[in-house]
Design a protein around this motif. Structure first.
Motif, PDB file in Angstrom:
ATOM      1  N   ALA A 151       0.830  -1.209   0.000  1.00 18.05           N
ATOM      2  CA  ALA A 151       0.000   0.000   0.000  1.00 18.05           C
ATOM      3  C   ALA A 151       0.863   1.257   0.000  1.00 18.05           C
ATOM      4  O   ALA A 151       0.604   2.210  -0.750  1.00 18.05           O
ATOM      5  CB  ALA A 151      -0.936  -0.005   1.204  1.00 18.05           C
ATOM      6  N   THR A 152       1.891   1.274   0.838  1.00 21.98           N
ATOM      7  CA  THR A 152       2.771   2.440   0.911  1.00 21.98           C
ATOM      8  C   THR A 152       3.529   2.649  -0.391  1.00 21.98           C
ATOM      9  O   THR A 152       3.666   3.782  -0.876  1.00 21.98           O
ATOM     10  CB  THR A 152       3.762   2.291   2.074  1.00 21.98           C
ATOM     11  OG1 THR A 152       3.032   2.121   3.293  1.00 21.98           O
ATOM     12  CG2 THR A 152       4.658   3.508   2.196  1.00 21.98           C
ATOM     13  N   LEU A 153       4.020   1.570  -0.968  1.00 24.06           N
ATOM     14  CA  LEU A 153       4.748   1.686  -2.231  1.00 24.06           C
ATOM     15  C   LEU A 153       3.825   2.198  -3.339  1.00 24.06           C
ATOM     16  O   LEU A 153       4.253   2.990  -4.189  1.00 24.06           O
ATOM     17  CB  LEU A 153       5.350   0.337  -2.619  1.00 24.06           C
ATOM     18  CG  LEU A 153       6.479  -0.173  -1.711  1.00 24.06           C
ATOM     19  CD1 LEU A 153       6.895  -1.581  -2.129  1.00 24.06           C
ATOM     20  CD2 LEU A 153       7.680   0.768  -1.748  1.00 24.06           C
ATOM     21  N   TYR A 154       2.566   1.774  -3.313  1.00 20.02           N
ATOM     22  CA  TYR A 154       1.623   2.256  -4.320  1.00 20.02           C
ATOM     23  C   TYR A 154       1.366   3.753  -4.140  1.00 20.02           C
ATOM     24  O   TYR A 154       1.356   4.512  -5.114  1.00 20.02           O
ATOM     25  CB  TYR A 154       0.321   1.472  -4.235  1.00 20.02           C
ATOM     26  CG  TYR A 154      -0.707   1.912  -5.247  1.00 20.02           C
ATOM     27  CD1 TYR A 154      -0.405   1.933  -6.604  1.00 20.02           C
ATOM     28  CD2 TYR A 154      -1.965   2.325  -4.852  1.00 20.02           C
ATOM     29  CE1 TYR A 154      -1.336   2.349  -7.541  1.00 20.02           C
ATOM     30  CE2 TYR A 154      -2.914   2.741  -5.780  1.00 20.02           C
ATOM     31  CZ  TYR A 154      -2.586   2.748  -7.125  1.00 20.02           C
ATOM     32  OH  TYR A 154      -3.506   3.161  -8.043  1.00 20.02           O
ATOM     33  N   VAL A 155       1.166   4.186  -2.887  1.00 18.98           N
ATOM     34  CA  VAL A 155       0.970   5.613  -2.630  1.00 18.98           C
ATOM     35  C   VAL A 155       2.195   6.406  -3.062  1.00 18.98           C
ATOM     36  O   VAL A 155       2.079   7.477  -3.672  1.00 18.98           O
ATOM     37  CB  VAL A 155       0.649   5.856  -1.139  1.00 18.98           C
ATOM     38  CG1 VAL A 155       0.685   7.353  -0.814  1.00 18.98           C
ATOM     39  CG2 VAL A 155      -0.719   5.270  -0.786  1.00 18.98           C
ATOM     40  N   ASP A 156       3.372   5.888  -2.775  1.00 17.14           N
ATOM     41  CA  ASP A 156       4.604   6.556  -3.222  1.00 17.14           C
ATOM     42  C   ASP A 156       4.616   6.729  -4.739  1.00 17.14           C
ATOM     43  O   ASP A 156       5.016   7.782  -5.256  1.00 17.14           O
ATOM     44  CB  ASP A 156       5.836   5.753  -2.791  1.00 17.14           C
ATOM     45  CG  ASP A 156       6.177   5.931  -1.321  1.00 17.14           C
ATOM     46  OD1 ASP A 156       5.637   6.870  -0.696  1.00 17.14           O
ATOM     47  OD2 ASP A 156       6.972   5.132  -0.802  1.00 17.14           O
ATOM     48  N   SER A 157       4.177   5.704  -5.454  1.00 22.74           N
ATOM     49  CA  SER A 157       4.175   5.785  -6.911  1.00 22.74           C
ATOM     50  C   SER A 157       3.186   6.835  -7.403  1.00 22.74           C
ATOM     51  O   SER A 157       3.440   7.506  -8.415  1.00 22.74           O
ATOM     52  CB  SER A 157       3.839   4.423  -7.526  1.00 22.74           C
ATOM     53  OG  SER A 157       2.466   4.081  -7.353  1.00 22.74           O
ATOM     54  N   LEU A 158       2.067   6.998  -6.709  1.00 25.28           N
ATOM     55  CA  LEU A 158       1.095   8.023  -7.078  1.00 25.28           C
ATOM     56  C   LEU A 158       1.660   9.418  -6.853  1.00 25.28           C
ATOM     57  O   LEU A 158       1.426  10.337  -7.643  1.00 25.28           O
ATOM     58  CB  LEU A 158      -0.192   7.848  -6.273  1.00 25.28           C
ATOM     59  CG  LEU A 158      -0.998   6.577  -6.532  1.00 25.28           C
ATOM     60  CD1 LEU A 158      -2.148   6.459  -5.537  1.00 25.28           C
ATOM     61  CD2 LEU A 158      -1.521   6.548  -7.961  1.00 25.28           C
ATOM     62  N   LEU A 159       2.396   9.584  -5.756  1.00 24.90           N
ATOM     63  CA  LEU A 159       2.971  10.892  -5.444  1.00 24.90           C
ATOM     64  C   LEU A 159       4.047  11.301  -6.443  1.00 24.90           C
ATOM     65  O   LEU A 159       4.201  12.484  -6.755  1.00 24.90           O
ATOM     66  CB  LEU A 159       3.547  10.880  -4.032  1.00 24.90           C
ATOM     67  CG  LEU A 159       2.532  10.887  -2.896  1.00 24.90           C
ATOM     68  CD1 LEU A 159       3.197  10.525  -1.582  1.00 24.90           C
ATOM     69  CD2 LEU A 159       1.860  12.251  -2.801  1.00 24.90           C
ATOM     70  N   THR A 160       4.798  10.341  -6.933  1.00 30.65           N
ATOM     71  CA  THR A 160       5.905  10.656  -7.834  1.00 30.65           C
ATOM     72  C   THR A 160       5.488  10.613  -9.307  1.00 30.65           C
ATOM     73  O   THR A 160       6.296  10.933 -10.184  1.00 30.65           O
ATOM     74  CB  THR A 160       7.074   9.686  -7.612  1.00 30.65           C
ATOM     75  OG1 THR A 160       6.621   8.335  -7.810  1.00 30.65           O
ATOM     76  CG2 THR A 160       7.633   9.833  -6.201  1.00 30.65           C
ATOM     77  N   ALA A 161       4.237  10.219  -9.586  1.00 33.65           N
ATOM     78  CA  ALA A 161       3.787  10.078 -10.964  1.00 33.65           C
ATOM     79  C   ALA A 161       3.736  11.410 -11.699  1.00 33.65           C
ATOM     80  O   ALA A 161       3.926  11.458 -12.917  1.00 33.65           O
ATOM     81  CB  ALA A 161       2.422   9.407 -11.002  1.00 33.65           C
ATOM     82  N   LYS A 162       3.483  12.501 -10.970  1.00 35.49           N
ATOM     83  CA  LYS A 162       3.396  13.810 -11.602  1.00 35.49           C
ATOM     84  C   LYS A 162       3.531  14.890 -10.540  1.00 35.49           C
ATOM     85  O   LYS A 162       3.420  14.612  -9.337  1.00 35.49           O
ATOM     86  CB  LYS A 162       2.075  13.958 -12.356  1.00 35.49           C
ATOM     87  CG  LYS A 162       0.851  13.845 -11.479  1.00 35.49           C
ATOM     88  CD  LYS A 162      -0.436  13.812 -12.297  1.00 35.49           C
ATOM     89  CE  LYS A 162      -0.599  14.992 -13.219  1.00 35.49           C
ATOM     90  NZ  LYS A 162      -1.872  14.987 -13.939  1.00 35.49           N
ATOM     91  N   GLY A 163       3.753  16.115 -10.968  1.00 30.16           N
ATOM     92  CA  GLY A 163       3.866  17.219 -10.028  1.00 30.16           C
ATOM     93  C   GLY A 163       2.511  17.641  -9.494  1.00 30.16           C
ATOM     94  O   GLY A 163       1.458  17.177  -9.948  1.00 30.16           O
ATOM     95  N   GLY A 164       2.520  18.527  -8.504  1.00 27.05           N
ATOM     96  CA  GLY A 164       1.279  19.044  -7.952  1.00 27.05           C
ATOM     97  C   GLY A 164       0.590  18.103  -7.001  1.00 27.05           C
ATOM     98  O   GLY A 164      -0.610  18.247  -6.741  1.00 27.05           O
ATOM     99  N   ARG A 165       1.313  17.132  -6.471  1.00 27.57           N
ATOM    100  CA  ARG A 165       0.753  16.177  -5.523  1.00 27.57           C
ATOM    101  C   ARG A 165       1.602  16.153  -4.255  1.00 27.57           C
ATOM    102  O   ARG A 165       2.829  16.130  -4.322  1.00 27.57           O
ATOM    103  CB  ARG A 165       0.704  14.770  -6.116  1.00 27.57           C
ATOM    104  CG  ARG A 165      -0.224  14.627  -7.306  1.00 27.57           C
ATOM    105  CD  ARG A 165      -0.195  13.221  -7.881  1.00 27.57           C
ATOM    106  NE  ARG A 165      -1.227  13.044  -8.898  1.00 27.57           N
ATOM    107  CZ  ARG A 165      -1.478  11.885  -9.506  1.00 27.57           C
ATOM    108  NH1 ARG A 165      -0.743  10.823  -9.205  1.00 27.57           N
ATOM    109  NH2 ARG A 165      -2.447  11.800 -10.399  1.00 27.57           N
TER     110      ARG A 165
END
Length: 207
Positions: A151-165
């Protein structure tokens, strides 16, 4: 745009309305509700409502479905309250729009429902074309707490997927429960856990 994942939200509170009395909540997902026509996909659980549903009285959600009654409303007020109810006590972002997820704390895989909530919020933010910060004033006392669970790794991937997050989360609040992790800080460290010491932080204080 501020996203909050918590117990629930009293969306009729004046602090979450604009000067015209319309809601500032762009969308709300209650993960505890049964599957229905408004169940969000691809998650396939809970129900969601948008600002039109809220403004027209079509959202039945209440901040009362968990033992910590009102916790989510209080947290959201701290983040984005505009002070309309009293004329005082505004939050950190009093003009921000709001996205809210009422978490199902009794889920058998709760951490993944939080990850789903993060994904849902960022998807909504993308649709609205706005940068977004998510607040998590919650956590669990089980699990690895090493930042390497799925779950944490998935959230990390969402945060780094694009700016403004961005995300912020509560730290501590667990007293002397012995689950904190310690490690040597290196140049690539982006967070750490602090061990509780009552003689430093005071009685009953987590860290």
């Amino acid at each position: 745009l501020v996203g909050v994942i918590d117990t629930g939200l009293d969306f009729m509170h004046p602090d979450f309305q604009d000067t015209s009395g319309n809601t500032r909540v762009m969308a709300l997902w209650d993960q505890k509700y049964p599957i229905a026509a408004n169940t969000p996909m691809p998650y396939n659980y809970g129900q969601q409502w948008d600002s039109t549903d809220i403004n027209t009285g079509g959202c039945p959600h209440l901040d009362s479905a968990f033992i910590y009654y009102g916790h989510g409303t209080s947290v959201t007020g701290t983040a984005v309250g505009n002070g309309r109810s009293t004329g005082n006590y505004i939050g950190a972002a009093p003009e921000a729009d709001i996205l809210f997820v009422a978490s199902d704390f009794y889920s058998s895989n709760w951490s993944m429902t939080v990850a789903d909530a993060v994904d849902w919020i960022f998807r909504k933010a993308d649709t609205l074309g706005k940068p977004c910060v998510i607040n998590l004033s919650l956590g669990a006392y089980t699990g690895s707490h090493d930042g390497k669970d799925p779950a944490t790794l998935y959230v990390d991937s969402l945060l780094t997927a694009k700016g403004g997050r961005a995300m912020c989360a509560a730290a501590g609040n667990a007293g002397q429960l012995p689950f904190h992790v310690g490690y040597d800080v290196t140049t690539d460290t982006n967070f750490t856990w602090f061990e509780y010491h009552s003689n430093v932080l005071g009685s009953g204080t987590g860290g």
